[in-house]
Scaffold this motif. Structure first.
Motif, PDB file in Angstrom:
ATOM      1  N   LEU A 139      34.085  51.038  41.679  1.00 23.83           N
ATOM      2  CA  LEU A 139      33.962  49.597  41.865  1.00 23.83           C
ATOM      3  C   LEU A 139      33.236  48.967  40.677  1.00 23.83           C
ATOM      4  O   LEU A 139      33.654  47.916  40.162  1.00 23.83           O
ATOM      5  CB  LEU A 139      33.215  49.311  43.171  1.00 23.83           C
ATOM      6  CG  LEU A 139      33.137  47.846  43.623  1.00 23.83           C
ATOM      7  CD1 LEU A 139      34.529  47.284  43.878  1.00 23.83           C
ATOM      8  CD2 LEU A 139      32.278  47.737  44.883  1.00 23.83           C
ATOM      9  N   LEU A 173      40.570  51.482  46.424  1.00 19.00           N
ATOM     10  CA  LEU A 173      39.427  50.702  46.909  1.00 19.00           C
ATOM     11  C   LEU A 173      39.569  50.390  48.394  1.00 19.00           C
ATOM     12  O   LEU A 173      38.620  50.564  49.173  1.00 19.00           O
ATOM     13  CB  LEU A 173      39.303  49.403  46.113  1.00 19.00           C
ATOM     14  CG  LEU A 173      38.948  49.512  44.626  1.00 19.00           C
ATOM     15  CD1 LEU A 173      38.866  48.126  44.002  1.00 19.00           C
ATOM     16  CD2 LEU A 173      37.636  50.264  44.429  1.00 19.00           C
ATOM     17  N   ALA A 205      35.095  44.461  46.617  1.00 22.19           N
ATOM     18  CA  ALA A 205      36.335  45.212  46.393  1.00 22.19           C
ATOM     19  C   ALA A 205      37.557  44.332  46.611  1.00 22.19           C
ATOM     20  O   ALA A 205      38.549  44.432  45.882  1.00 22.19           O
ATOM     21  CB  ALA A 205      36.378  46.428  47.311  1.00 22.19           C
ATOM     22  N   SER A 206      37.490  43.437  47.602  1.00 20.47           N
ATOM     23  CA  SER A 206      38.631  42.563  47.907  1.00 20.47           C
ATOM     24  C   SER A 206      38.922  41.605  46.763  1.00 20.47           C
ATOM     25  O   SER A 206      40.084  41.275  46.494  1.00 20.47           O
ATOM     26  CB  SER A 206      38.368  41.780  49.198  1.00 20.47           C
ATOM     27  OG  SER A 206      38.195  42.655  50.291  1.00 20.47           O
TER      28      SER A 206
END
Length: 584
Positions: A139, A173, A205-206
């Motif tokens: 990430l 992810l 992450a989104s």
């Protein structure tokens, strides 16, 4: 010895091996099936490391425990390992160490068994934190790439982490969302802090997923959102109605995402259409495990050869492809309908098993498996080592919780035999890795003469004759020296894997030897394999003229004039001008 010290040593052993596996998957050899380049040999290194350490773990567990703690599924994994090990050890046909499918499947099963030997405690306390640690590192790498490339024209394609491309990175992810939620729920007691941490990590992450524009990852994230919604207290009274509404919304989302990257979406539709068109060849027995990359190129060539006029969307979207972009479909083509039924039944058993509401771990593992299933309908996550190892870890944690009522005693000697098998395969694969490293060294060595290089390739041929990349490299070397063996070696490479490079090389080889018919056959196959490339069509037109087939040349020129342009540049303009002058 003190029991706490023994437990600490066991946990340390499990942690060190699993960290090694994750490091290998993310940083050594990220993509299991990149057939467009010569492999670096990293996948050969994985087998001796993973299999050897698993063998030590199996031997240790067999000696320490008088009674087995294993379930039937572990027995099946051991049986599969014995079969795979025997096939790998024989080195015959395409069932050998040079086929990445078998190597990585063997590694994944070894990891599964290794994690099961660690037990549920090691899984919760060691494996899940290590998985999340690598997730957080990736990430951070993703955000570093975002800041470095911010403002770049192709920003969505540049955020890849350490995976092969941005789409697979986004899927990687999203697969960790349930494990993030589980770890925060178990380790953080403060309710606000727990929700805050979950929200921050998943939102971070989104954001990358949205920037990358991975449709498969978005659908996977939407599936997880539906699961969270179904778990909410206010939804429990109307679960069926809410589930139906969510399913409709999900279908609309999937349909809408087609237009996010229409060219890519249509390309996948073509792959599915062509693959399903050959259903009679594989519906009952399949074409063979791992054989899709070998069979599909010839299917695509035949499809475009049979069309008098191809649709513009098909011509622009078709490309050099070796995966189905749909894992169940690829499994169906390789193993047939019986194999697909077995796979779907196993997934159904794992996903449908009702765990206690307070048992959060198996429910989150089920969520991860469901996300994987959703993304695999539109991509190829199981062709990526990092995700393959993650799935092995999930299966190691979920299957004993699903089949805990069943016992399978008497596996002590079986485990010892398995350990011996793993060590034997380790020795064989280590030798193969040595050979591959020698081959890679020859490619980079500029000090040896061409004669010495050919002699070295001659010595490597008996060991690497099943590797299409080696055969292509060997054939091109012989072709550059005008060696008569070049055509035979290149045809052998083509029989094992059809690539743009091997078709190009064969066209040149046959043309240099005056066999214009064979050169035209390979050039025509290349033009149909990648139908949007003007260069390949022009080469075919030139060969027709050189061979004395003016009508065929003019027919090819007309197809060039009618071809849609994917990317307009000076080369395309010149080719269209030459084709137009021929028609005049």
């Amino acid at each position: 010895m003190n029991r706490k010290l023994i437990v600490a040593l066991e946990l340390g052993y499990v942690a060190s091996v699993f960290i090694l596996c994750m490091w290998y998957a993310l940083y050594k050899y990220t993509f299991s099936f990149n057939y467009q380049q010569i492999p670096e040999g990293g996948h050969y290194l994985a087998l001796p490391v993973i299999a050897g350490l698993t063998a030590l773990s199996v031997a240790y567990a067999a000696i320490r425990y008088a009674k087995s703690r294993f379930m039937p599924v572990d027995g099946l994994v051991m049986l599969a390992l014995v079969v795979f090990g025997a096939l790998l050890a024989t080195g015959s046909g395409w069932y050998n160490l040079h086929n990445e499918v078998w190597v990585n499947t063997f590694c994944a099963l070894s990891i599964y068994l290794f994690l099961r030997l660690g037990g549920p405690f090691a899984f919760r306390k060691v494996v899940i934190p290590i998985i999340l640690l690598f997730f957080l590192l990736e990430l951070c790498v993703g955000y570093a790439m975002l800041f470095i490339n911010f403002g770049a024209e192709r920003l969505p394609l540049l955020i890849t982490g350490h995976l092969e491309n941005s789409g697979l990175y986004a899927i990687y992810l999203v697969l960790h969302f349930p494990l993030v939620r589980y770890w925060a729920s178990v380790n953080i007691k403060n309710g606000r802090a727990k929700l805050g941490l979950q929200a921050v990590v998943i939102a971070a992450a989104s954001v990358l997923v949205l920037i990358v524009q991975s449709r498969a990852a978005m659908i996977g994230a939407a599936c997880y959102g539906i699961l969270l919604l179904m778990d909410a207290p206010f939804c429990r009274k109307h679960r069926k109605k809410i589930l139906l509404a969510c399913a409709v919304v999900l279908l609309l989302l999937a349909a809408g995402l087609i237009f996010l990257k229409p060219g890519s979406a249509f390309g996948r539709f073509i792959i599915w259409k062509i693959s399903l068109g050959h259903w009679q060849e594989y519906i009952w027995t399949g074409i063979g495990y791992g054989r899709f990359p070998v069979a599909y190129p010839s299917w695509q060539i035949g499809y475009f050869e049979s069309l008098p006029v191809s649709a513009i969307s098909e011509v622009l979207s078709a490309d050099e492809v070796y995966v189905a972009y749909n894992e169940p479909l690829q499994w169906l083509t390789e193993t047939g309908l019986p194999g697909l039924v077995v796979l779907l039944y196993g997934i159904w058993r794992l996903l449908s098993h009702q765990h206690e509401r307070q048992a959060d771990l198996p429910r989150q593992l089920q969520s991860t498996l469901l996300i994987l299933l959703a993304t695999s309908l539109f991509s190829y996550p199981l062709h990526v080592n990092a995700i393959l190892i993650l799935v092995s870890a999930i299966m190691a944690g979920l299957t004993p919780l699903t089949f805990r009522k069943y016992k399978l005693p008497g596996l002590r000697w079986g485990k010892i035999c398995l350990a011996a098998l793993l060590l034997a395969v380790t020795i064989i694969s280590t030798d193969t890795y040595r050979v591959v490293k020698h081959w890679n060294g020859l490619q980079e060595d500029i000090t040896i003469t061409e004669k010495e290089r050919v002699a070295a390739y001659d010595r490597l041929y008996p060991v690497l004759k099943y590797n299409p990349h080696f055969l292509l490299d060997y054939g091109i070397l012989l072709l550059s020296l005008q060696d008569e063996r070049a055509v035979g070696i290149l045809e052998e490479s083509k029989s094992r894997l059809i690539t743009v490079a091997v078709l190009n090389a064969l066209t040149q080889a046959y043309e240099s030897r005056g066999n214009m018919q064979a050169a035209i056959t390979n050039a025509a196959a290349l033009a149909c394999f990648v139908p949007y490339k003007f260069t390949y069509r022009k080469n075919l037109m030139d060969l027709y003229l050189k061979a004395g087939f003016p009508e065929k040349a003019r027919e090819t020129a007309r197809s060039i004039i009618a071809m849609p342009v994917k990317k307009d540049d000076e080369t395309v303009v010149n080719i269209k001008r030459v084709a137009g002058s021929l028609l005049e």
